[in-house]
Design a protein around this motif. Sequence first.
Motif, short mmCIF file in Angstrom:
data_model
loop_
_atom_site.label_atom_id
_atom_site.label_comp_id
_atom_site.label_asym_id
_atom_site.label_seq_id
_atom_site.Cartn_x
_atom_site.Cartn_y
_atom_site.Cartn_z
N UNK A 92 0.83 -1.21 0.00
CA UNK A 92 0.00 0.00 0.00
C UNK A 92 0.87 1.26 0.00
N UNK A 93 1.97 1.21 0.76
CA UNK A 93 2.86 2.38 0.84
C UNK A 93 3.53 2.67 -0.50
N UNK A 94 3.86 1.61 -1.25
CA UNK A 94 4.59 1.79 -2.50
C UNK A 94 3.65 2.03 -3.68
N UNK A 95 2.36 1.87 -3.46
CA UNK A 95 1.39 1.89 -4.55
C UNK A 95 1.47 3.16 -5.39
N UNK A 96 1.58 4.32 -4.75
CA UNK A 96 1.56 5.57 -5.51
C UNK A 96 2.78 5.74 -6.41
N UNK A 97 3.84 4.94 -6.17
CA UNK A 97 5.05 5.06 -6.97
C UNK A 97 5.15 3.98 -8.04
N UNK A 101 0.12 -0.50 -14.79
CA UNK A 101 0.38 -1.89 -15.21
C UNK A 101 0.90 -2.02 -16.63
N UNK A 102 0.37 -1.22 -17.54
CA UNK A 102 0.82 -1.34 -18.93
C UNK A 102 2.24 -0.79 -19.14
N UNK A 109 7.09 -5.05 -11.49
CA UNK A 109 6.10 -6.11 -11.28
C UNK A 109 6.48 -6.93 -10.04
N UNK A 110 7.77 -7.13 -9.83
CA UNK A 110 8.23 -7.83 -8.63
C UNK A 110 7.88 -7.02 -7.38
#
Length: 359
Positions: A92-97, A101-102, A109-110
């Motif tokens: 969740x913390x890294x999501x904004x960075x 997906x494309x 992806x890792x």
Amino acid sequence: MSRHAARPPGDGADLDWCHEAVQGVSRTFALTVDVLDEPMASYICVGYLLCRVPDTVEDADHVPPAEQARLLREYDRVLDPTDGTDAEAFREAVDEWLPAPEDRSDDWEVVASTPRIVRTFRGLPEDVREAVTPPARELVQGMAMFVERYADEGGLRIQSREELEEYCYYAAGTVGNLVTNLLARGDLSEGRRARLYDTAEEFGLLLQLVNVAKDVYDDYTEEDNVYLPAEWLAAEGVPQEEVVAPEHESGAAAVVRRTARHARSFLDDAQTYLETVPTTDGNTLAAWAIPFLLAVGTLRELLARPEDALSEAGVKVSRKEVFAVVTEMTDTDTARGALDDLREDIAGQPYHRARGGAD
């Protein structure tokens, strides 16, 4: 060999995904995993992916340094068996960075799949987790420290040989210790165990210093990091911020050559490590001899044309040579005693030529 024979317990789909993921993020480690037997193939594969997550965060030039450090500290808490932080919290913390997906690279992806990797890791035997966790956490903590050290510069700017070795220890010496912890779980004599640990860090330092020397252009242009020491560049009249500028090619190439020579000083200890590793629990000599011999070939190319490391062309051994080295180490009963001759052959010319092949 049969990779699926004697696989560690756990979710087979998750392990399959981890093996596929390694193929996308590291050619060298993919070769290593491919020539390991089970269960070591899966132990090394999952342990490597655990380390690849923070490496990607640390290299991300679109993430502000303060945020990089925060994410790395959060990830360290995920790995801490005494802390209750869940991998989903890091995700969740890294999501904004995360790139969309494309647009997501294999590396990102890792990172996006961290909960899956951690879940797979926690399904491995307890002694494997105990072998992997301390060096993996040391890697993460060292990367956080370096990011914080150079937060004002925006990217890493290594100043001295000592600091270069310090960085290489955290980036790769720790991985050498991680691998050694896994290999040393069996019944080894005290002398053999001591030789392994005496040379494990040097094996990692060799591989990382080769990367530092050959990847100067990509490190600077893609990640805003300069690992060639400022003091070595200054001695050649090269400002660190102009390391890939055409007008400084001669001086910067001299520093690339100096770095390659420094890497070469670790070859003997790295070879001792290879001559000592046990081939139990699915480990093979080929798994570690292949990256070692490819490092020898890369050093040959670096010392012949150091200026190539300063351009988009880069420095690498050819696919034909990679194939020849892999074939030599996997299709024959190559003994530890043959490493001297192989090393000498590859230092002199591409191995496919040394064996009588042609380009």
